[in-house]
Design a protein around this motif. Structure first.
Motif, PDB file in Angstrom:
ATOM      1  N   VAL A  10       5.622  -4.136  -7.624  1.00 16.04           N
ATOM      2  CA  VAL A  10       5.911  -4.153  -6.187  1.00 16.04           C
ATOM      3  C   VAL A  10       5.805  -5.574  -5.624  1.00 16.04           C
ATOM      4  O   VAL A  10       5.383  -5.769  -4.482  1.00 16.04           O
ATOM      5  CB  VAL A  10       4.979  -3.187  -5.416  1.00 16.04           C
ATOM      6  N   ALA A  11       6.216  -6.558  -6.417  1.00 16.12           N
ATOM      7  CA  ALA A  11       6.088  -7.945  -5.984  1.00 16.12           C
ATOM      8  C   ALA A  11       7.366  -8.495  -5.353  1.00 16.12           C
ATOM      9  O   ALA A  11       7.387  -9.639  -4.893  1.00 16.12           O
ATOM     10  CB  ALA A  11       5.681  -8.833  -7.169  1.00 16.12           C
ATOM     11  N   GLY A  12       8.443  -7.700  -5.311  1.00 15.71           N
ATOM     12  CA  GLY A  12       9.722  -8.197  -4.807  1.00 15.71           C
ATOM     13  C   GLY A  12       9.702  -8.526  -3.322  1.00 15.71           C
ATOM     14  O   GLY A  12       8.863  -8.032  -2.561  1.00 15.71           O
ATOM     15  N   LEU A  13      10.653  -9.336  -2.898  1.00 12.64           N
ATOM     16  CA  LEU A  13      10.703  -9.814  -1.515  1.00 12.64           C
ATOM     17  C   LEU A  13      11.366  -8.832  -0.554  1.00 12.64           C
ATOM     18  O   LEU A  13      11.158  -8.908   0.652  1.00 12.64           O
ATOM     19  CB  LEU A  13      11.444 -11.159  -1.457  1.00 12.64           C
ATOM     20  N   THR A  56       1.493  -7.006  -7.600  1.00 10.80           N
ATOM     21  CA  THR A  56       1.816  -7.420  -6.245  1.00 10.80           C
ATOM     22  C   THR A  56       2.075  -8.917  -6.167  1.00 10.80           C
ATOM     23  O   THR A  56       2.116  -9.613  -7.180  1.00 10.80           O
ATOM     24  CB  THR A  56       0.678  -7.043  -5.280  1.00 10.80           C
ATOM     25  N   ALA A  57       2.252  -9.401  -4.950  1.00 11.32           N
ATOM     26  CA  ALA A  57       2.476 -10.825  -4.698  1.00 11.32           C
ATOM     27  C   ALA A  57       1.903 -11.147  -3.323  1.00 11.32           C
ATOM     28  O   ALA A  57       1.404 -10.272  -2.610  1.00 11.32           O
ATOM     29  CB  ALA A  57       3.967 -11.158  -4.749  1.00 11.32           C
ATOM     30  N   ARG A  58       1.999 -12.402  -2.950  1.00 11.79           N
ATOM     31  CA  ARG A  58       1.533 -12.817  -1.629  1.00 11.79           C
ATOM     32  C   ARG A  58       2.245 -11.992  -0.547  1.00 11.79           C
ATOM     33  O   ARG A  58       3.443 -11.745  -0.616  1.00 11.79           O
ATOM     34  CB  ARG A  58       1.830 -14.303  -1.433  1.00 11.79           C
ATOM     35  N   GLY A  59       1.491 -11.567   0.462  1.00  9.51           N
ATOM     36  CA  GLY A  59       2.068 -10.793   1.547  1.00  9.51           C
ATOM     37  C   GLY A  59       2.101  -9.297   1.310  1.00  9.51           C
ATOM     38  O   GLY A  59       2.605  -8.541   2.149  1.00  9.51           O
ATOM     39  N   LYS A  60       1.563  -8.846   0.174  1.00  6.87           N
ATOM     40  CA  LYS A  60       1.596  -7.417  -0.153  1.00  6.87           C
ATOM     41  C   LYS A  60       0.239  -6.737   0.058  1.00  6.87           C
ATOM     42  O   LYS A  60       0.027  -5.608  -0.386  1.00  6.87           O
ATOM     43  CB  LYS A  60       2.030  -7.237  -1.616  1.00  6.87           C
ATOM     44  N   GLY A  61      -0.689  -7.416   0.732  1.00  4.14           N
ATOM     45  CA  GLY A  61      -2.019  -6.861   0.908  1.00  4.14           C
ATOM     46  C   GLY A  61      -2.046  -5.547   1.643  1.00  4.14           C
ATOM     47  O   GLY A  61      -2.975  -4.743   1.471  1.00  4.14           O
ATOM     48  N   VAL A  62      -1.028  -5.276   2.460  1.00  4.08           N
ATOM     49  CA  VAL A  62      -0.989  -4.019   3.205  1.00  4.08           C
ATOM     50  C   VAL A  62      -0.886  -2.815   2.266  1.00  4.08           C
ATOM     51  O   VAL A  62      -1.334  -1.718   2.612  1.00  4.08           O
ATOM     52  CB  VAL A  62       0.180  -4.036   4.218  1.00  4.08           C
ATOM     53  N   ILE A  63      -0.334  -3.010   1.076  1.00  2.00           N
ATOM     54  CA  ILE A  63      -0.272  -1.913   0.102  1.00  2.00           C
ATOM     55  C   ILE A  63      -1.679  -1.528  -0.322  1.00  2.00           C
ATOM     56  O   ILE A  63      -2.045  -0.341  -0.344  1.00  2.00           O
ATOM     57  CB  ILE A  63       0.589  -2.305  -1.124  1.00  2.00           C
ATOM     58  N   GLU A  64      -2.490  -2.529  -0.644  1.00  2.00           N
ATOM     59  CA  GLU A  64      -3.882  -2.256  -1.010  1.00  2.00           C
ATOM     60  C   GLU A  64      -4.632  -1.610   0.148  1.00  2.00           C
ATOM     61  O   GLU A  64      -5.400  -0.661  -0.031  1.00  2.00           O
ATOM     62  CB  GLU A  64      -4.571  -3.548  -1.438  1.00  2.00           C
ATOM     63  N   ALA A 107       7.991 -15.078  -9.426  1.00  2.00           N
ATOM     64  CA  ALA A 107       9.004 -14.020  -9.425  1.00  2.00           C
ATOM     65  C   ALA A 107       9.911 -14.183 -10.636  1.00  2.00           C
ATOM     66  O   ALA A 107      11.017 -14.731 -10.545  1.00  2.00           O
ATOM     67  CB  ALA A 107       9.812 -14.064  -8.126  1.00  2.00           C
ATOM     68  N   LEU A 108       9.450 -13.700 -11.782  1.00  2.00           N
ATOM     69  CA  LEU A 108      10.174 -13.900 -13.042  1.00  2.00           C
ATOM     70  C   LEU A 108      10.809 -12.614 -13.566  1.00  2.00           C
ATOM     71  O   LEU A 108      11.165 -12.539 -14.733  1.00  2.00           O
ATOM     72  CB  LEU A 108       9.232 -14.490 -14.100  1.00  2.00           C
ATOM     73  N   GLY A 109      10.949 -11.606 -12.699  1.00  2.00           N
ATOM     74  CA  GLY A 109      11.683 -10.424 -13.113  1.00  2.00           C
ATOM     75  C   GLY A 109      10.810  -9.220 -13.427  1.00  2.00           C
ATOM     76  O   GLY A 109       9.580  -9.311 -13.537  1.00  2.00           O
ATOM     77  N   LEU A 110      11.481  -8.069 -13.593  1.00  2.00           N
ATOM     78  CA  LEU A 110      10.788  -6.813 -13.846  1.00  2.00           C
ATOM     79  C   LEU A 110      10.009  -6.863 -15.154  1.00  2.00           C
ATOM     80  O   LEU A 110       8.870  -6.378 -15.230  1.00  2.00           O
ATOM     81  CB  LEU A 110      11.797  -5.662 -13.877  1.00  2.00           C
TER      82      LEU A 110
END
Length: 293
Positions: A10-13, A56-64, A107-110
């Protein structure tokens, strides 16, 4: 071994949904009253999975945050006696489940996202679920169906569906042997072939069950289409060593990675919703009648 662990990449933009996804992860976009991410987690829970690994990635903290306790909200709902609402926000993760959140630094892919889960998965088979593929199963959900296939075949399983021939360049495409009860042995898989070169119109969609050997193969997979590490390429390498099976699932997929699929999901889940479905259907009937008059 049984399937106990699932990886959610779930790290995509989510650029297709800008500006909505400027601050809200696309996985948290709601379909009626639940975010896509919650539908994916509930699907895995129903299949008996207990260990949840979020890449995850930066900006995805709301998922947690969504899957964590919300003490202030829960206390206030309890004080007001709103037990039905309290139940909706406290029953996400039953006792006996664990959640791990891992950052994908680049972001190096699935394929790379799945590789990030290697230490958490360990040496056992595991599932991969892409939340923006929302799939409504007929009776049993798709992950339940796939776990059954894995238990019978004891090999990796990829979910597939038939797509229009001119859309093969949007998917990983498989070639298979004889189909029996929706299951067929994989003979080849290729990432996003042009229609003229596609071996079939059977497209891989966002559900996988993979053996741990995939991690070693991903470690040695070079960048492919889109200059990313493709999971499809590693699955192709795994096919040279192990049996892999395609599964034509029983259900309806909504591609919520694009606006049209998201709207279709909202409509279809809306008309079936226990609370608002009947009123929503009446509204749509009235709207259609007003257009026809």
């Amino acid at each position: 071994m049984s399937i106990r662990k699932v990886v959610f990449p779930v790290a995509g933009l989510g650029t297709r949904f800008l500006p909505a996804t400027k601050v809200i992860p696309k996985e948290m976009l709601p379909v009626v009253d639940k975010p896509l991410m919650q539908y994916a987690v509930e699907e895995a829970l129903a299949a008996g999975i207990t260990d949840f690994i979020f890449i995850t990635a930066r900006g995805k903290g709301v998922i947690e945050d969504h899957f964590d306790k919300a003490y202030e909200l829960e206390t206030e709902l309890a004080r007001r006696g709103k037990d039905d609402m309290l139940e909706r926000v406290t029953d996400f993760m039953p006792e006996g489940t664990t959640s791990i959140f891992i950052r994908q630094q680049e972001a190096l892919g699935l394929g790379h996202a799945v590789l990030c889960a290697r230490a958490a998965v360990g040496n056992e088979p595991f599932a991969v679920v892409l939340p923006d593929d929302l799939i409504a199963g007929n009776g049993r959900n798709v992950m339940q169906q796939m776990v059954d296939v894995y238990d019978r075949q004891q090999g990796s399983v990829v979910a597939v569906e038939r797509v229009p021939k001119d859309q093969t360049d949007r998917y990983g495409i498989v070639e298979t042997g004889e189909l029996q009860e929706r299951v067929a042995p994989l003979t080849s898989i290729v990432e996003k072939p042009k229609p003229a070169a596609a071996p079939s119109n059977l497209a891989v969609v966002g559900r996988y069950i993979l053996t741990p050997r995939i991690f070693e193969l991903l470690q040695n997979t070079r960048t492919g289409a889109g200059n990313e590490i493709q999971l499809t390429d590693a699955i192709s390498a795994l096919l040279a060593e192990e049996s892999i099976y395609s599964y034509e699932f029983d259900g309806t997929r909504y591609d919520c990675g694009n606006k049209l699929g998201y709207l279709q999901a909202t409509l279809n889940y809306g008309i079936r919703h226990a609370e608002v479905g009947e009123a929503f259907r009446e509204y749509l009937d009235g709207w259609n009648n007003s257009r026809d008059s």
